[in-house]
Design an enzyme around this catalytic site. Structure first.
Site, PDB file in Angstrom:
ATOM      1  N   LEU A  47       0.723  -1.094  -0.027  1.00 31.76           N
ATOM      2  CA  LEU A  47       0.480   0.236   0.331  1.00 31.76           C
ATOM      3  C   LEU A  47       0.579   1.409  -0.117  1.00 31.76           C
ATOM      4  O   LEU A  47       1.599   1.425   0.954  1.00 31.76           O
ATOM      5  CB  LEU A  47      -0.659  -0.069   1.540  1.00 31.76           C
ATOM      6  CG  LEU A  47      -2.452  -0.940   0.948  1.00 31.76           C
ATOM      7  CD1 LEU A  47      -2.926  -0.730   2.516  1.00 31.76           C
ATOM      8  CD2 LEU A  47      -3.443  -0.457   0.417  1.00 31.76           C
ATOM      9  N   ASP A  48       0.603   2.062  -1.035  1.00 35.32           N
ATOM     10  CA  ASP A  48       1.266   3.392  -0.295  1.00 35.32           C
ATOM     11  C   ASP A  48       1.474   4.104   0.797  1.00 35.32           C
ATOM     12  O   ASP A  48       0.248   3.501   1.572  1.00 35.32           O
ATOM     13  CB  ASP A  48       0.674   4.310  -1.867  1.00 35.32           C
ATOM     14  CG  ASP A  48       0.982   4.682  -2.605  1.00 35.32           C
ATOM     15  OD1 ASP A  48       1.551   3.249  -3.566  1.00 35.32           O
ATOM     16  OD2 ASP A  48      -0.727   4.519  -4.246  1.00 35.32           O
ATOM     17  N   PRO A  49       2.214   4.848   1.231  1.00 36.46           N
ATOM     18  CA  PRO A  49       2.955   5.668   1.804  1.00 36.46           C
ATOM     19  C   PRO A  49       1.032   6.245   2.559  1.00 36.46           C
ATOM     20  O   PRO A  49       0.844   6.494   3.798  1.00 36.46           O
ATOM     21  CB  PRO A  49       3.957   6.119   2.300  1.00 36.46           C
ATOM     22  CG  PRO A  49       4.662   6.007   1.263  1.00 36.46           C
ATOM     23  CD  PRO A  49       3.709   5.385  -0.183  1.00 36.46           C
ATOM     24  N   ARG A 181      -4.750   5.311  -8.279  1.00 38.17           N
ATOM     25  CA  ARG A 181      -4.555   6.225  -8.407  1.00 38.17           C
ATOM     26  C   ARG A 181      -4.074   6.953  -9.903  1.00 38.17           C
ATOM     27  O   ARG A 181      -5.174   7.232 -10.567  1.00 38.17           O
ATOM     28  CB  ARG A 181      -2.468   6.440  -8.278  1.00 38.17           C
ATOM     29  CG  ARG A 181      -2.338   6.718  -6.933  1.00 38.17           C
ATOM     30  CD  ARG A 181      -0.765   6.941  -6.649  1.00 38.17           C
ATOM     31  NE  ARG A 181       0.076   5.622  -5.964  1.00 38.17           N
ATOM     32  CZ  ARG A 181       1.076   5.330  -7.139  1.00 38.17           C
ATOM     33  NH1 ARG A 181       1.477   6.113  -7.526  1.00 38.17           N
ATOM     34  NH2 ARG A 181       1.776   4.519  -6.683  1.00 38.17           N
TER      35      ARG A 181
END
Length: 305
Positions: A47-49, A181
């Site tokens: 997961l992205d930060p 995204r």
């Protein structure tokens, strides 16, 4: 003299972490591994930060099956900010374009069906996909653009939640390999105003329930105040990682043969083929195997518990 390395534990199971915002997936993986004093750990898709939510962390023998969770469906809730594009397609990137937003809810609802079903998606440059052994995001940080091939994905459901300009909130049920995204960036272009991800939360991986997650702060508190046995109570069984496969029980003789890595003939009355979960007569999980067209059980990944 060097200090002897602290011995870890051979602990096995799946921990459902509610990842906090601002921490990388690898960072929280190492923290959880340390809290459990586990010898082996791995996560099941980064997961992205920026993102929060479900991050299954496999410990011990469960790591053998992490790929199956990586390949599973995911659910997200995402809030997009319309009218602004960024270089990373999320709120952490640099603003590259601003446009006026004059959309109604009706305009948005008319476009959403175009983003459901089987699609081709070009991965963002700010991804961990590799080119010549180096992640794409490293090229992107050097302002180098690498040509990427479109990859097939499936959006099973794109559910409208709310719209209060310029913020649009959607729930997404998608296949593996989907970049939220990129989905939002593509949607913003189709809407004619541009968009980026403002808030992203993963609700589910495979069929793991959201209420089984524990947040990072709670886990850290337990690790500081309770015995390891208390933490162990929050681990899900290893076989939950492959729950989507049919369950097969073996006889004692078959279990012994499988344990030696041998193929076993199977009385396949139910005509089950492909990947299956194997269990002993005592209902102990043994691993996964493939049942071939000629009714032979071929071991795939076996556990050593």
């Amino acid at each position: 003299m060097a200090r002897p390395k602290k011995k870890g534990r051979d602990i096995h199971g799946v921990f459902l972490l509610d990842k906090p915002q601002g921490m990388s997936s690898n960072e929280v993986l190492q923290k959880v591994k340390r809290f459990y004093q586990a010898n082996k750990a791995g996560h099941t898709g980064a997961l992205d930060p920026l993102a929060t939510g479900m991050l299954p962390i496999c410990l011990g023998e469960a790591t053998k099956f992490s790929q199956f969770l990586l390949d599973s469906d995911k659910r997200y809730i995402v809030t997009a900010k319309l009218g602004e594009r960024t270089d990373t397609s999320d709120a952490e990137g640099e603003l590259v374009e601003s446009r006026e937003v004059s959309l109604t809810e009706k305009d948005i609802l008319a476009i959403l069906p175009q983003f459901t079903g089987d699609l081709l998606q070009v991965p963002t440059m700010f991804s961990a996909l590799k080119h010549q052994g180096k992640p794409l995001y490293e090229y992107a940080r050097q302002s180098i653009t690498i040509e990427r091939e479109a990859r097939p994905i499936t959006i099973f459901e794109l559910k409208f939640i709310s719209y209060e300009a310029p913020y649009l909130t959607l729930e997404v049920h998608c296949s593996k390999g989907t970049y939220i995204r990129t989905l939002i960036d593509d949607l913003g272009e189709k809407l004619g105003c541009g968009a980026h991800v403002a808030i992203l939360r993963r609700l589910a991986v495979a069929d793991y329930p959201a209420d089984a997650m524990m947040n990072y702060a709670s886990l850290q508190h337990l690790s500081e105040t309770e015995a390891l046995e208390v933490l162990d109570e929050y681990l899900l069984p290893v076989d939950t990682a492959v729950r989507r496969f049919p369950k097969i029980k073996l006889t004692t003789m078959q279990t012994k043969a499988i344990g030696f890595g041998q193929r076993v003939k199977f009385d396949n009355l139910a005509q089950i083929y492909g990947m299956v979960r194997l269990y002993s007569e005592a209902d102990l999980f043994l691993g996964i195997a493939e049942i071939t067209a000629d009714n032979v059980i071929r071991p795939n990944r076996m556990v050593n518990l």
